[in-house]
Design a protein around this motif. Structure first.
Motif, PDB file in Angstrom:
ATOM      1  N   PHE A  26      36.157  89.697   1.212  1.00 44.55           N
ATOM      2  CA  PHE A  26      35.342  88.696   1.905  1.00 44.55           C
ATOM      3  C   PHE A  26      35.203  87.424   1.073  1.00 44.55           C
ATOM      4  O   PHE A  26      34.977  86.346   1.620  1.00 44.55           O
ATOM      5  CB  PHE A  26      33.976  89.284   2.241  1.00 44.55           C
ATOM      6  N   LEU A  27      35.333  87.533  -0.257  1.00 44.22           N
ATOM      7  CA  LEU A  27      35.395  86.333  -1.087  1.00 44.22           C
ATOM      8  C   LEU A  27      36.661  85.555  -0.785  1.00 44.22           C
ATOM      9  O   LEU A  27      36.618  84.339  -0.542  1.00 44.22           O
ATOM     10  CB  LEU A  27      35.357  86.718  -2.570  1.00 44.22           C
ATOM     11  N   TRP A  28      37.820  86.246  -0.792  1.00 42.69           N
ATOM     12  CA  TRP A  28      39.094  85.548  -0.603  1.00 42.69           C
ATOM     13  C   TRP A  28      39.199  84.954   0.794  1.00 42.69           C
ATOM     14  O   TRP A  28      39.614  83.800   0.951  1.00 42.69           O
ATOM     15  CB  TRP A  28      40.255  86.498  -0.868  1.00 42.69           C
ATOM     16  N   TRP A  29      38.810  85.701   1.813  1.00 37.40           N
ATOM     17  CA  TRP A  29      38.860  85.152   3.169  1.00 37.40           C
ATOM     18  C   TRP A  29      37.854  84.021   3.326  1.00 37.40           C
ATOM     19  O   TRP A  29      38.119  83.026   4.012  1.00 37.40           O
ATOM     20  CB  TRP A  29      38.586  86.246   4.202  1.00 37.40           C
ATOM     21  N   GLY A  30      36.702  84.129   2.689  1.00 40.92           N
ATOM     22  CA  GLY A  30      35.682  83.092   2.804  1.00 40.92           C
ATOM     23  C   GLY A  30      36.115  81.779   2.180  1.00 40.92           C
ATOM     24  O   GLY A  30      36.019  80.714   2.806  1.00 40.92           O
ATOM     25  N   VAL A  31      36.607  81.817   0.920  1.00 39.81           N
ATOM     26  CA  VAL A  31      37.031  80.570   0.284  1.00 39.81           C
ATOM     27  C   VAL A  31      38.253  80.002   0.993  1.00 39.81           C
ATOM     28  O   VAL A  31      38.422  78.771   1.082  1.00 39.81           O
ATOM     29  CB  VAL A  31      37.307  80.766  -1.224  1.00 39.81           C
ATOM     30  N   ALA A  32      39.117  80.891   1.506  1.00 38.70           N
ATOM     31  CA  ALA A  32      40.310  80.410   2.204  1.00 38.70           C
ATOM     32  C   ALA A  32      39.940  79.658   3.475  1.00 38.70           C
ATOM     33  O   ALA A  32      40.421  78.539   3.715  1.00 38.70           O
ATOM     34  CB  ALA A  32      41.232  81.589   2.525  1.00 38.70           C
ATOM     35  N   PHE A  33      39.089  80.238   4.291  1.00 42.75           N
ATOM     36  CA  PHE A  33      38.672  79.562   5.517  1.00 42.75           C
ATOM     37  C   PHE A  33      37.896  78.290   5.193  1.00 42.75           C
ATOM     38  O   PHE A  33      38.062  77.260   5.860  1.00 42.75           O
ATOM     39  CB  PHE A  33      37.832  80.500   6.392  1.00 42.75           C
ATOM     40  N   GLY A  34      37.029  78.353   4.189  1.00 42.99           N
ATOM     41  CA  GLY A  34      36.242  77.184   3.838  1.00 42.99           C
ATOM     42  C   GLY A  34      37.101  76.019   3.404  1.00 42.99           C
ATOM     43  O   GLY A  34      36.909  74.872   3.844  1.00 42.99           O
ATOM     44  N   ALA A  35      38.077  76.272   2.520  1.00 50.20           N
ATOM     45  CA  ALA A  35      38.947  75.199   2.040  1.00 50.20           C
ATOM     46  C   ALA A  35      39.863  74.693   3.144  1.00 50.20           C
ATOM     47  O   ALA A  35      40.071  73.477   3.289  1.00 50.20           O
ATOM     48  CB  ALA A  35      39.776  75.703   0.857  1.00 50.20           C
ATOM     49  N   PHE A  36      40.427  75.612   3.936  1.00 52.26           N
ATOM     50  CA  PHE A  36      41.341  75.201   4.997  1.00 52.26           C
ATOM     51  C   PHE A  36      40.631  74.360   6.055  1.00 52.26           C
ATOM     52  O   PHE A  36      41.139  73.314   6.488  1.00 52.26           O
ATOM     53  CB  PHE A  36      41.968  76.441   5.641  1.00 52.26           C
ATOM     54  N   LEU A  37      39.442  74.799   6.477  1.00 50.29           N
ATOM     55  CA  LEU A  37      38.698  74.040   7.480  1.00 50.29           C
ATOM     56  C   LEU A  37      38.263  72.685   6.937  1.00 50.29           C
ATOM     57  O   LEU A  37      38.252  71.685   7.666  1.00 50.29           O
ATOM     58  CB  LEU A  37      37.484  74.843   7.949  1.00 50.29           C
ATOM     59  N   ALA A  38      37.908  72.619   5.652  1.00 52.72           N
ATOM     60  CA  ALA A  38      37.549  71.335   5.049  1.00 52.72           C
ATOM     61  C   ALA A  38      38.738  70.378   5.094  1.00 52.72           C
ATOM     62  O   ALA A  38      38.579  69.183   5.367  1.00 52.72           O
ATOM     63  CB  ALA A  38      37.080  71.538   3.614  1.00 52.72           C
ATOM     64  N   GLY A  39      39.935  70.899   4.810  1.00 50.55           N
ATOM     65  CA  GLY A  39      41.128  70.065   4.887  1.00 50.55           C
ATOM     66  C   GLY A  39      41.393  69.571   6.293  1.00 50.55           C
ATOM     67  O   GLY A  39      41.761  68.399   6.490  1.00 50.55           O
ATOM     68  N   CYS A  40      41.203  70.450   7.282  1.00 52.50           N
ATOM     69  CA  CYS A  40      41.397  70.031   8.679  1.00 52.50           C
ATOM     70  C   CYS A  40      40.400  68.950   9.075  1.00 52.50           C
ATOM     71  O   CYS A  40      40.757  67.957   9.734  1.00 52.50           O
ATOM     72  CB  CYS A  40      41.263  71.239   9.608  1.00 52.50           C
ATOM     73  N   ILE A  41      39.155  69.124   8.688  1.00 56.87           N
ATOM     74  CA  ILE A  41      38.122  68.130   9.009  1.00 56.87           C
ATOM     75  C   ILE A  41      38.436  66.798   8.342  1.00 56.87           C
ATOM     76  O   ILE A  41      38.330  65.729   8.953  1.00 56.87           O
ATOM     77  CB  ILE A  41      36.743  68.648   8.575  1.00 56.87           C
ATOM     78  N   ALA A  42      38.842  66.862   7.068  1.00 55.35           N
ATOM     79  CA  ALA A  42      39.144  65.633   6.342  1.00 55.35           C
ATOM     80  C   ALA A  42      40.324  64.901   6.973  1.00 55.35           C
ATOM     81  O   ALA A  42      40.295  63.665   7.124  1.00 55.35           O
ATOM     82  CB  ALA A  42      39.449  65.959   4.875  1.00 55.35           C
ATOM     83  N   ALA A  43      41.369  65.642   7.353  1.00 57.39           N
ATOM     84  CA  ALA A  43      42.524  65.011   7.987  1.00 57.39           C
ATOM     85  C   ALA A  43      42.133  64.364   9.316  1.00 57.39           C
ATOM     86  O   ALA A  43      42.558  63.244   9.632  1.00 57.39           O
ATOM     87  CB  ALA A  43      43.624  66.052   8.205  1.00 57.39           C
ATOM     88  N   TYR A  44      41.320  65.059  10.104  1.00 57.70           N
ATOM     89  CA  TYR A  44      40.877  64.512  11.393  1.00 57.70           C
ATOM     90  C   TYR A  44      40.057  63.234  11.206  1.00 57.70           C
ATOM     91  O   TYR A  44      40.279  62.231  11.892  1.00 57.70           O
ATOM     92  CB  TYR A  44      40.052  65.577  12.125  1.00 57.70           C
ATOM     93  N   GLU A  45      39.129  63.262  10.277  1.00 56.07           N
ATOM     94  CA  GLU A  45      38.282  62.086  10.072  1.00 56.07           C
ATOM     95  C   GLU A  45      39.070  60.908   9.519  1.00 56.07           C
ATOM     96  O   GLU A  45      38.847  59.761   9.924  1.00 56.07           O
ATOM     97  CB  GLU A  45      37.129  62.431   9.117  1.00 56.07           C
ATOM     98  N   TYR A  46      39.992  61.186   8.606  1.00 53.58           N
ATOM     99  CA  TYR A  46      40.680  60.078   7.935  1.00 53.58           C
ATOM    100  C   TYR A  46      41.779  59.480   8.814  1.00 53.58           C
ATOM    101  O   TYR A  46      41.863  58.255   8.965  1.00 53.58           O
ATOM    102  CB  TYR A  46      41.268  60.568   6.613  1.00 53.58           C
ATOM    103  N   TRP A  47      42.618  60.332   9.407  1.00 52.31           N
ATOM    104  CA  TRP A  47      43.764  59.812  10.156  1.00 52.31           C
ATOM    105  C   TRP A  47      43.473  59.589  11.636  1.00 52.31           C
ATOM    106  O   TRP A  47      44.062  58.699  12.253  1.00 52.31           O
ATOM    107  CB  TRP A  47      44.960  60.750  10.002  1.00 52.31           C
ATOM    108  N   TRP A  48      42.586  60.366  12.214  1.00 52.40           N
ATOM    109  CA  TRP A  48      42.305  60.200  13.642  1.00 52.40           C
ATOM    110  C   TRP A  48      41.139  59.248  13.879  1.00 52.40           C
ATOM    111  O   TRP A  48      41.217  58.348  14.720  1.00 52.40           O
ATOM    112  CB  TRP A  48      42.013  61.561  14.274  1.00 52.40           C
ATOM    113  N   LEU A  49      40.046  59.434  13.141  1.00 56.56           N
ATOM    114  CA  LEU A  49      38.879  58.575  13.319  1.00 56.56           C
ATOM    115  C   LEU A  49      38.940  57.308  12.477  1.00 56.56           C
ATOM    116  O   LEU A  49      38.166  56.375  12.716  1.00 56.56           O
ATOM    117  CB  LEU A  49      37.599  59.353  12.975  1.00 56.56           C
TER     118      LEU A  49
END
Length: 422
Positions: free
Chosen positions: A117-140
């Motif tokens: 649950f540590l590995w899945w948690g940090v993985a989802f957290g980092a991946f979703l942060a990257g998706c959010i950052a890409a959306y905000e920077y390149w789309w918005l």
């Protein structure tokens, strides 16, 4: 009871790590739920199973570091009658959070979450942060990604989650191909979020984290695997540099801006972003020299600082902030040498304990979990040099949750191997 507590710990730990940078109130809601359930579990064991306590000397040191930090902070609130404010008035209960973390740790030492649950948690957290950052920077088209929060903690925490994902990716005992794929994407996501947030402090800390990872690989893996893993790490570093230098990335602009800010500050203009930060540190040093023992206290620090600003001693821009942009400077100025020692203990005690287990070499799983704890502490020490991460709601909750979670997982693994920290 043990099974129910472990199930709830698994769900809450995973949810916190994966949602910390995604959902607005995850930093508070999930820790409060975890504390409530942990308190019920501790009371149950205290009254109905008193023989089940498994705390040892290492746990006591760990708990004392958190408790002393909280007690001194609460004592500061008591003597001044003022609570910390925090960005958006979200920080009023911050002094209580180390106490909550201590309760959770006692319960999780009895029924720790599972490493997956540590590995899945940090993985989802980092991946979703990257998706959010890409959306905000390149789309918005936003200049700095942050998901509605301060871009500095957003970028720092995303970088840390990506670094922890890298530990799982290079750990030989993580064998599930689906998890390894997600961890690989998470590393890229965490790096991308850090780059697009424009956070300069993380770029200074990242090389140190990489050196620790390389040392871990050189001690843990056999010769036939070392070259490939080190090569993978170097590829990731190259990817980070490529992200930093790609057209439109904020890194080059932020670095150029930093150089220009320093030149302006040397010329007497302290109104820039970096200039205001340097002014805050200069004001902090003057505050420290005036009251080095117990400091100025909550609320009183801001009042004295603003009084000096009105006198023209410092740039007026520093009055916009409720902290001094450095955990060390802010804590020293606010709670004096005693408070500074409590902050150093909050860093040093977990780092010492994690480092011991990292070097002990029980097995690959224990060493990987210990390395995660080392990276968390080293990362926050580095982040805290130029930002008051422990006065930020997500920063403090993230630090406490990660060190408590990693420690509980590590001690559970050590206990399973028949060893002890007594």
């Amino acid at each position: 009871m043990i099974r129910w507590c472990r199930f709830s710990a698994n769900i809450l730990f995973f949810s916190f790590l994966s949602l910390l940078l995604v959902c607005r109130y995850a930093y508070a809601l999930l820790p409060f739920v975890a504390t409530g359930l942990a308190l019920l579990a501790v009371l149950y064991w205290a009254f109905f199973s008193p023989g089940r306590w498994s705390l040892d000397r290492e746990d006591v040191f760990f708990l004392l570091a958190m408790l002393v930090f909280a007690v001194l902070w609460l004592g500061d609130v008591l003597r001044t009658g003022a609570w910390p404010v925090g960005e958006g008035n979200q920080g009023v209960w911050l002094p209580l959070w180390p106490l909550m973390a201590a309760v959770v740790m006692v319960a999780w030492r009895l029924a720790a979450p599972q490493p997956g649950f540590l590995w899945w948690g940090v993985a989802f957290g980092a991946f979703l942060a990257g998706c959010i950052a890409a959306y905000e920077y390149w789309w918005l088209g936003r200049p700095r990604a942050g998901n509605g929060m301060n871009p500095i903690p957003f970028g720092n925490l995303a970088l840390l989650l990506g670094s922890l994902s890298l530990v799982g990716l290079i750990s030989p005992y993580v064998t599930r191909s689906s998890l390894r794929l997600v961890l690989g994407l998470a590393v890229l996501g965490g790096l991308l979020a850090s780059v697009l947030s424009g956070t300069r402090g993380g770029w200074v800390v990242f090389p140190v984290l990489i050196l620790l990872l390389v040392r871990h690989v050189s001690r843990s893996w056999c010769e036939s695997f070392r070259g490939g893993v080190v090569g993978s790490v170097l590829v990731l570093v190259a990817v980070l540099l490529a992200m930093s230098l790609m057209p439109g990335a904020p890194v080059k602009g932020r670095l150029s801006q930093g150089v220009a800010n320093l030149q302006d500050y040397a010329g007497g203009d302290a109104g820039s972003s970096l200039g205001v930060r340097l002014e805050m540190w200069r004001a902090g040093w003057q505050l420290i020299k005036a009251r080095p023992g117990l400091g100025w206290g909550e609320g009183r620090l801001e009042a004295q600082r603003d009084s000096w600003v009105d006198e023209g001693r410092f740039h007026q821009g520093i009055s916009r902030y409720d902290q001094l942009h450095s955990d060390l400077v802010d804590t020293f100025a606010r709670r004096g040498a005693v408070g500074l020692l409590s902050l150093i203990a909050l860093y040093a005690v977990p780092l010492w304990l994690f480092w011991r287990h990292w070097l002990r070499g029980v097995d690959e799983e224990a060493r990987a979990l210990a390395l995660c704890g080392v990276l968390v502490v080293v990362g926050f020490v580095g982040f805290g040099l130029s930002q008051s991460m422990l006065r930020d709601v997500r920063g403090l909750s993230g630090y406490l949750a990660l060190i408590v979670g990693c420690w509980s997982l590590l001690k559970g693994r050590v206990a399973g191997a028949g060893l002890s920290g007594r």
